[in-house]
Design a protein around this motif. Structure first.
Motif, PDB file in Angstrom:
ATOM      1  N   GLY A  22       0.812  -1.211   0.000  1.00  0.00           N
ATOM      2  CA  GLY A  22       0.000   0.000   0.000  1.00  0.00           C
ATOM      3  C   GLY A  22       0.846   1.261   0.000  1.00  0.00           C
ATOM      4  O   GLY A  22       0.525   2.248  -0.682  1.00  0.00           O
ATOM      5  N   LEU A  23       1.952   1.246   0.745  1.00  0.00           N
ATOM      6  CA  LEU A  23       2.836   2.413   0.790  1.00  0.00           C
ATOM      7  C   LEU A  23       3.512   2.650  -0.559  1.00  0.00           C
ATOM      8  O   LEU A  23       3.680   3.800  -0.983  1.00  0.00           O
ATOM      9  CB  LEU A  23       3.893   2.227   1.890  1.00  0.00           C
ATOM     10  N   LEU A  55      10.505  -4.061  -3.787  1.00  0.00           N
ATOM     11  CA  LEU A  55       9.065  -4.302  -3.644  1.00  0.00           C
ATOM     12  C   LEU A  55       8.318  -3.155  -4.311  1.00  0.00           C
ATOM     13  O   LEU A  55       8.359  -2.019  -3.834  1.00  0.00           O
ATOM     14  CB  LEU A  55       8.673  -4.399  -2.168  1.00  0.00           C
ATOM     15  N   ASP A  56       7.686  -3.436  -5.436  1.00  0.00           N
ATOM     16  CA  ASP A  56       6.843  -2.459  -6.105  1.00  0.00           C
ATOM     17  C   ASP A  56       5.407  -2.989  -6.079  1.00  0.00           C
ATOM     18  O   ASP A  56       5.162  -4.078  -5.563  1.00  0.00           O
ATOM     19  CB  ASP A  56       7.337  -2.202  -7.531  1.00  0.00           C
ATOM     20  N   PRO A  57       4.433  -2.240  -6.597  1.00  0.00           N
ATOM     21  CA  PRO A  57       3.049  -2.736  -6.543  1.00  0.00           C
ATOM     22  C   PRO A  57       2.864  -4.112  -7.165  1.00  0.00           C
ATOM     23  O   PRO A  57       2.092  -4.927  -6.651  1.00  0.00           O
ATOM     24  CB  PRO A  57       2.273  -1.657  -7.318  1.00  0.00           C
ATOM     25  N   LEU A  58       3.569  -4.403  -8.268  1.00  0.00           N
ATOM     26  CA  LEU A  58       3.424  -5.696  -8.926  1.00  0.00           C
ATOM     27  C   LEU A  58       3.910  -6.829  -8.030  1.00  0.00           C
ATOM     28  O   LEU A  58       3.174  -7.785  -7.747  1.00  0.00           O
ATOM     29  CB  LEU A  58       4.195  -5.698 -10.248  1.00  0.00           C
ATOM     30  N   ILE A  77      -2.751 -10.367 -13.906  1.00  0.00           N
ATOM     31  CA  ILE A  77      -2.446 -10.251 -12.476  1.00  0.00           C
ATOM     32  C   ILE A  77      -3.677 -10.618 -11.650  1.00  0.00           C
ATOM     33  O   ILE A  77      -3.588 -11.351 -10.651  1.00  0.00           O
ATOM     34  CB  ILE A  77      -1.994  -8.815 -12.143  1.00  0.00           C
ATOM     35  N   VAL A  78      -4.844 -10.110 -12.055  1.00  0.00           N
ATOM     36  CA  VAL A  78      -6.082 -10.466 -11.363  1.00  0.00           C
ATOM     37  C   VAL A  78      -6.286 -11.977 -11.386  1.00  0.00           C
ATOM     38  O   VAL A  78      -6.663 -12.591 -10.378  1.00  0.00           O
ATOM     39  CB  VAL A  78      -7.287  -9.747 -12.006  1.00  0.00           C
ATOM     40  N   VAL A  92      -6.595  -3.075  -9.826  1.00  0.00           N
ATOM     41  CA  VAL A  92      -5.228  -3.438 -10.214  1.00  0.00           C
ATOM     42  C   VAL A  92      -4.676  -2.436 -11.225  1.00  0.00           C
ATOM     43  O   VAL A  92      -3.489  -2.090 -11.174  1.00  0.00           O
ATOM     44  CB  VAL A  92      -5.194  -4.878 -10.773  1.00  0.00           C
ATOM     45  N   SER A  93      -5.507  -1.963 -12.142  1.00  0.00           N
ATOM     46  CA  SER A  93      -5.061  -0.946 -13.102  1.00  0.00           C
ATOM     47  C   SER A  93      -4.600   0.304 -12.374  1.00  0.00           C
ATOM     48  O   SER A  93      -3.564   0.903 -12.712  1.00  0.00           O
ATOM     49  CB  SER A  93      -6.194  -0.601 -14.071  1.00  0.00           C
ATOM     50  N   TRP A  94      -5.363   0.687 -11.355  1.00  0.00           N
ATOM     51  CA  TRP A  94      -4.979   1.871 -10.569  1.00  0.00           C
ATOM     52  C   TRP A  94      -3.703   1.613  -9.767  1.00  0.00           C
ATOM     53  O   TRP A  94      -2.818   2.461  -9.710  1.00  0.00           O
ATOM     54  CB  TRP A  94      -6.128   2.235  -9.624  1.00  0.00           C
ATOM     55  N   ALA A  95      -3.612   0.428  -9.169  1.00  0.00           N
ATOM     56  CA  ALA A  95      -2.445   0.117  -8.333  1.00  0.00           C
ATOM     57  C   ALA A  95      -1.167   0.055  -9.151  1.00  0.00           C
ATOM     58  O   ALA A  95      -0.094   0.451  -8.675  1.00  0.00           O
ATOM     59  CB  ALA A  95      -2.666  -1.209  -7.601  1.00  0.00           C
TER      60      ALA A  95
END
Length: 495
Positions: A43-44, A69-72, A321-322, A432-435
């Motif tokens: 989240g950060l 560590l990235d969103p993916l 990813i989903v 997920v698109s937003w993240a």
């Protein structure tokens, strides 16, 4: 933050160590803290727009040993450690009387750690090394019941297929290093468009593309490298849950991580789409005839991995990813509850199954109406036809809704699950698109030429599978259907 990330990566190993040496308290009950930690860090990274990096040392600027560590990687890592925590807890009772349970817990913890190390690696070299480490500990888990001949055969076949995949990825690394002068994911993705469009080393780029496609095919049980997966049912059920829910997704994760590179090689994406479509059809077809619940789930995994690879091949990395996350939770739950399913089957064996085969025309009409409805809803819910793979994915979603409707004896009761499926599907897509917005993920994909042929062919495969499933009894009454049933029951093998 760096120390926290390192602690979280090795958290399963720490928990297992504490549980082994301090038996007065069940430290595995604290495994949820790893899930919370990865969730907060992910989240950060989404809020900050920057990854959390740990760099230990670097060989010039070409190879960096560290973690990022990235969103993916955060989304997938959170999924893996959540499922891993459940598997560790489940294993306590499942192997309570096993004399080698301590070694089993140790291997489970090591496997989860290596998966986390792999997912958060900053470059392809260490991703590959940790992938090999994951394969090593998975091999030990597959041999936990080494007195079983089937377990030894499955582990041996898995071992050699994995080594084949290791060689393909190694060839990919050598070729990419010659072209890019680096194996860091940041370089491979950011410089891919420029170097490939300039025509630099087309031969080596082609070699890297071919070997990468073959590597992920072997690692994700794509046809024809799938044969070992259904044979691993001799392994303890927690291993099946962890393997099918987390490890086998690594091939798809690598494709998504290398998406910017593969986007510059349309033929590579086309190959993934074709292989994925064929694997999805094959796995689903064979699954329909399986009577063993765990083998049926194994072929389901083959099919789902094929569908995930198809999504990647169509350039729909966000939906992939989903799919990875959704399939991981679904398949982990399916395997861990497979014993209960068997008990229910035993209780129901004295109850005659109702005749619920639909009329011949019903699947055609329901499927047509469902697909048209979903196609009309797609743009309204923010899913444009111009998005990569939109046509095929909306077609599959429509067929899924039609299948839910047909499967329900009380048709009005199907409205809620169909509505829930559509809402959850598009909600997760937008989340997920937003993240992943602003990450290295790219989705440029032009529907033209060969892509149109691939879309039509894959569409025909899924429509055919839908019609076969709803006319299975009619097909089995024919001579051809009976022969296909035997082949399918044997896993599609020619012998």
């Amino acid at each position: 933050m760096n120390l926290i990330l390192l602690l979280l990566i090795f958290f399963p190993r720490i928990i297992n160590f504490l549980s082994s040496y301090f038996k007065f308290y069940d430290f595995r009950g604290l495994s949820f803290l790893g899930v919370v930690g990865f969730g907060i860090l992910t989240g950060l990274t989404i809020a900050w727009g920057d990854p959390v990096n740990i760099i230990f040392f670097s060989v010039s600027d070409s190879i960096i040993f560290g973690f990022s560590l990235d969103p993916l990687s955060g989304i997938v890592s959170t999924t893996v450690i959540f499922i891993g925590s459940m598997v560790m807890r489940f294993s306590e009772r499942y192997l309570a009387d096993d004399l080698n349970k301590s070694l089993f817990h140790q291997n489970i913890a090591n496997t989860i750690c290596f998966v986390l190390l792999m997912l958060n690696s900053m470059n392809l070299l260490f991703f590959w090394l940790f992938w090999v480490g994951t394969s090593y500990y998975l091999h030990k888990l597959l041999l936990h019941f080494n007195e079983r001949v089937g377990a030894r055969i499955a582990a041996q076949e898995k071992f050699w297929v994995s080594r084949m995949g290791d060689v393909f990825i190694l060839i990919t690394m050598v070729a990419l290093y010659q072209v890019f002068g680096s194996l860091n994911f940041s370089v491979l993705t950011q410089d891919a468009e420029k170097l490939i469009s300039d025509g630099s080393n087309p031969f080596l780029i082609g070699v890297a593309g071919v070997s990468l496609v073959l590597g992920v095919m072997t690692k994700s049980a794509q046809f024809p490298f799938h044969f070992w997966l259904p044979k691993t049912m001799e392994t303890p059920t927690p291993v099946s849950a962890l393997m099918h829910a987390g490890i086998i997704n690594a091939g798809g994760f690598l494709v998504i991580r290398m998406g910017s590179f593969l986007n510059q090689l349309p033929w590579a994406l086309n190959s993934l789409a074709i292989v994925g479509g064929v694997t999805a059809f094959f796995g689903s077809f064979v699954m329909l005839s399986q009577t063993n619940i765990k083998r049926s789930l194994a072929y389901s995994t083959i099919s789902q991995m094929g569908f995930m690879m198809l999504q990647c091949g169509l350039g729909a990395f966000t939906i992939a990813i989903v799919h990875i996350v959704g399939h991981a939770f679904y398949k982990a739950h399916s395997f861990l509850s497979s014993g209960s399913v068997t008990d229910i089957g035993k209780m129901n064996r004295y109850v005659s199954a109702p005749e619920c085969e639909p009329m011949l025309w019903t699947p055609f009409v329901v499927g047509f109406v469902s697909v048209i409805t979903v196609f009309l809803l797609g743009p309204f819910l923010g899913y444009s036809y111009e998005k990569p793979g939109a046509v095929i994915l909306l077609l599959v979603l429509g067929l899924a809704c039609a299948q839910i409707f047909i499967s329900h004896k009380i048709k009005s009761a199907s409205i809620l699950p169909i509505t829930s499926l559509i809402v959850i599907y598009f909600s997760l897509y937008h989340f997920v698109s937003w993240a992943l917005e602003g990450s290295l993920l790219t989705t440029a994909y032009n529907l033209e030429g060969n892509q149109v042929v691939i879309h039509i062919s894959v569409g025909v495969l899924f429509v055919s599978l839908y019609l076969i499933q709803n006319n299975l009894n009619r097909i089995l009454k024919t001579e051809v259907g009976q022969r296909l049933y035997i082949k399918s029951l044997n896993g599609g093998e020619l012998g």
